[in-house]
Design a protein around this motif. Structure first.
Motif, mmCIF file in Angstrom:
data_model
loop_
_atom_site.group_PDB
_atom_site.id
_atom_site.type_symbol
_atom_site.label_atom_id
_atom_site.label_comp_id
_atom_site.label_asym_id
_atom_site.label_seq_id
_atom_site.Cartn_x
_atom_site.Cartn_y
_atom_site.Cartn_z
ATOM 1 N N ASP A 76 58.790 72.902 8.713
ATOM 2 C CA ASP A 76 57.766 73.019 7.682
ATOM 3 C C ASP A 76 58.179 73.969 6.565
ATOM 4 N N SER A 77 59.210 74.789 6.792
ATOM 5 C CA SER A 77 59.618 75.789 5.799
ATOM 6 C C SER A 77 60.876 75.391 5.034
ATOM 7 N N ILE A 78 61.314 74.139 5.193
ATOM 8 C CA ILE A 78 62.521 73.670 4.502
ATOM 9 C C ILE A 78 62.199 72.422 3.683
ATOM 10 N N TRP A 79 63.093 72.093 2.765
ATOM 11 C CA TRP A 79 63.048 70.822 2.065
ATOM 12 C C TRP A 79 64.135 69.956 2.691
ATOM 13 N N VAL A 88 71.418 54.590 9.363
ATOM 14 C CA VAL A 88 70.032 54.818 8.966
ATOM 15 C C VAL A 88 69.890 56.215 8.367
ATOM 16 N N GLU A 89 69.170 56.285 7.244
ATOM 17 C CA GLU A 89 68.856 57.541 6.592
ATOM 18 C C GLU A 89 67.345 57.672 6.568
ATOM 19 N N VAL A 90 66.817 58.786 7.055
ATOM 20 C CA VAL A 90 65.376 59.030 7.048
ATOM 21 C C VAL A 90 65.106 60.160 6.073
ATOM 22 N N LYS A 91 64.097 59.978 5.220
ATOM 23 C CA LYS A 91 63.754 60.999 4.227
ATOM 24 C C LYS A 91 62.308 61.415 4.428
ATOM 25 N N GLY A 92 61.966 62.584 3.924
ATOM 26 C CA GLY A 92 60.596 63.071 4.059
ATOM 27 C C GLY A 92 60.504 64.149 5.121
ATOM 28 N N ALA A 93 59.280 64.453 5.510
ATOM 29 C CA ALA A 93 59.031 65.525 6.478
ATOM 30 C C ALA A 93 59.512 65.104 7.874
ATOM 31 N N ILE A 94 60.349 65.918 8.460
ATOM 32 C CA ILE A 94 60.877 65.696 9.802
ATOM 33 C C ILE A 94 60.490 66.928 10.615
ATOM 34 N N HIS A 95 59.975 66.734 11.826
ATOM 35 C CA HIS A 95 59.621 67.885 12.657
ATOM 36 C C HIS A 95 60.502 68.041 13.870
ATOM 37 N N VAL A 110 67.423 72.234 2.679
ATOM 38 C CA VAL A 110 67.486 73.509 1.970
ATOM 39 C C VAL A 110 66.341 74.376 2.485
ATOM 40 N N PRO A 111 66.632 75.543 3.072
ATOM 41 C CA PRO A 111 65.564 76.446 3.499
ATOM 42 C C PRO A 111 64.825 77.010 2.285
ATOM 43 N N LEU A 112 63.493 77.030 2.369
ATOM 44 C CA LEU A 112 62.679 77.516 1.257
ATOM 45 C C LEU A 112 61.977 78.834 1.566
ATOM 46 N N LYS A 113 61.731 79.107 2.846
ATOM 47 C CA LYS A 113 60.912 80.258 3.239
ATOM 48 C C LYS A 113 61.627 81.077 4.305
ATOM 49 N N PRO A 114 61.829 82.387 4.044
ATOM 50 C CA PRO A 114 62.471 83.219 5.064
ATOM 51 C C PRO A 114 61.561 83.414 6.272
ATOM 52 N N GLY A 115 62.186 83.665 7.412
ATOM 53 C CA GLY A 115 61.418 83.924 8.620
ATOM 54 C C GLY A 115 62.246 83.703 9.866
ATOM 55 N N LYS A 116 61.608 83.933 11.028
ATOM 56 C CA LYS A 116 62.223 83.676 12.335
ATOM 57 C C LYS A 116 61.464 82.515 12.961
ATOM 58 N N TYR A 117 62.198 81.548 13.468
ATOM 59 C CA TYR A 117 61.596 80.332 13.988
ATOM 60 C C TYR A 117 62.150 80.027 15.377
ATOM 61 N N THR A 132 66.527 76.780 24.676
ATOM 62 C CA THR A 132 65.779 77.366 23.570
ATOM 63 C C THR A 132 66.750 78.073 22.634
ATOM 64 N N GLY A 133 66.235 78.465 21.493
ATOM 65 C CA GLY A 133 67.046 79.207 20.543
ATOM 66 C C GLY A 133 66.190 79.801 19.458
ATOM 67 N N GLU A 134 66.861 80.446 18.517
ATOM 68 C CA GLU A 134 66.171 81.078 17.399
ATOM 69 C C GLU A 134 66.860 80.696 16.104
ATOM 70 N N ILE A 135 66.038 80.439 15.103
ATOM 71 C CA ILE A 135 66.543 80.135 13.767
ATOM 72 C C ILE A 135 66.038 81.239 12.847
ATOM 73 N N ILE A 136 66.947 81.859 12.115
ATOM 74 C CA ILE A 136 66.589 82.912 11.172
ATOM 75 C C ILE A 136 66.945 82.442 9.765
ATOM 76 N N VAL A 137 65.988 82.569 8.867
ATOM 77 C CA VAL A 137 66.232 82.252 7.453
ATOM 78 C C VAL A 137 66.060 83.533 6.660
ATOM 79 N N ASN A 138 67.119 83.910 5.956
ATOM 80 C CA ASN A 138 67.109 85.116 5.112
ATOM 81 C C ASN A 138 67.055 84.729 3.648
ATOM 82 N N ASN A 139 66.595 85.667 2.820
ATOM 83 C CA ASN A 139 66.611 85.453 1.364
ATOM 84 C C ASN A 139 68.017 85.588 0.828
#
Length: 139
Positions: A76-79, A88-95, A110-117, A132-139
């Motif tokens: 939800d925090s990326i484009w 096959v190519e899928v476009k749009g919101a993917i969860h 492209v990440p748009l919003k920093p945070g820990k996910y 499990t794992g962790e995804i970190i997005v920094n500015n």
């Protein structure tokens, strides 16, 4: 007057940024969902991204079990430009992305919003077994 000028600048700036992003080579990040020994883990299980950069997450499943790459808050925090698998190519919101045994997929975003996910496999029992794992997005 300042607000009027700012509102005129923002769409133009956004258009330039998105155009530049599509010209930017995607940074390739390989992620394995499980492994040939059928261990229930992501390799690597800690991913780090920077907002505004274009990435190509190359997902592979070398195991004999199906796995999911599930990170809804991150998604939800990326484009997402596209998810590509086979012809096959899928476009749009993917969860989440499901990879059957031996499958590969590319998720370009492209990440748009920093945070820990949180990252997890949503197959029953896999998260509890350590997939499990962790995804970190920094500015």
């Amino acid at each position: 007057m300042l607000c009027f000028g700012a509102s005129n600048i923002k769409p133009a700036l956004a258009a330039n940024v998105s155009g530049d992003l599509l010209k930017q080579a995607a940074i390739e990040i390989p992620v394995s969902l499980g492994n040939a020994a059928n261990e229930l883990k992501f390799e690597p299980n800690n991913l780090e991204f920077v907002t505004g950069k274009r990435y190509n997450l190359r997902l592979t499943n070398p195991s004999q079990l199906k796995h999911y790459f599930t990170a809804k808050d991150f998604a939800d925090s990326i484009w997402t430009q596209k998810v590509e698998a086979g012809k096959v190519e899928v476009k749009g919101a993917i969860h989440e992305v499901e990879l059957k045994p031996g499958a590969t997929a590319e998720w370009v975003f492209v990440p748009l919003k920093p945070g820990k996910y949180t990252l997890r496999c949503s197959v029953p029992g896999h998260k509890e077994a350590g997939m499990t794992g962790e995804i970190i997005v920094n500015n």
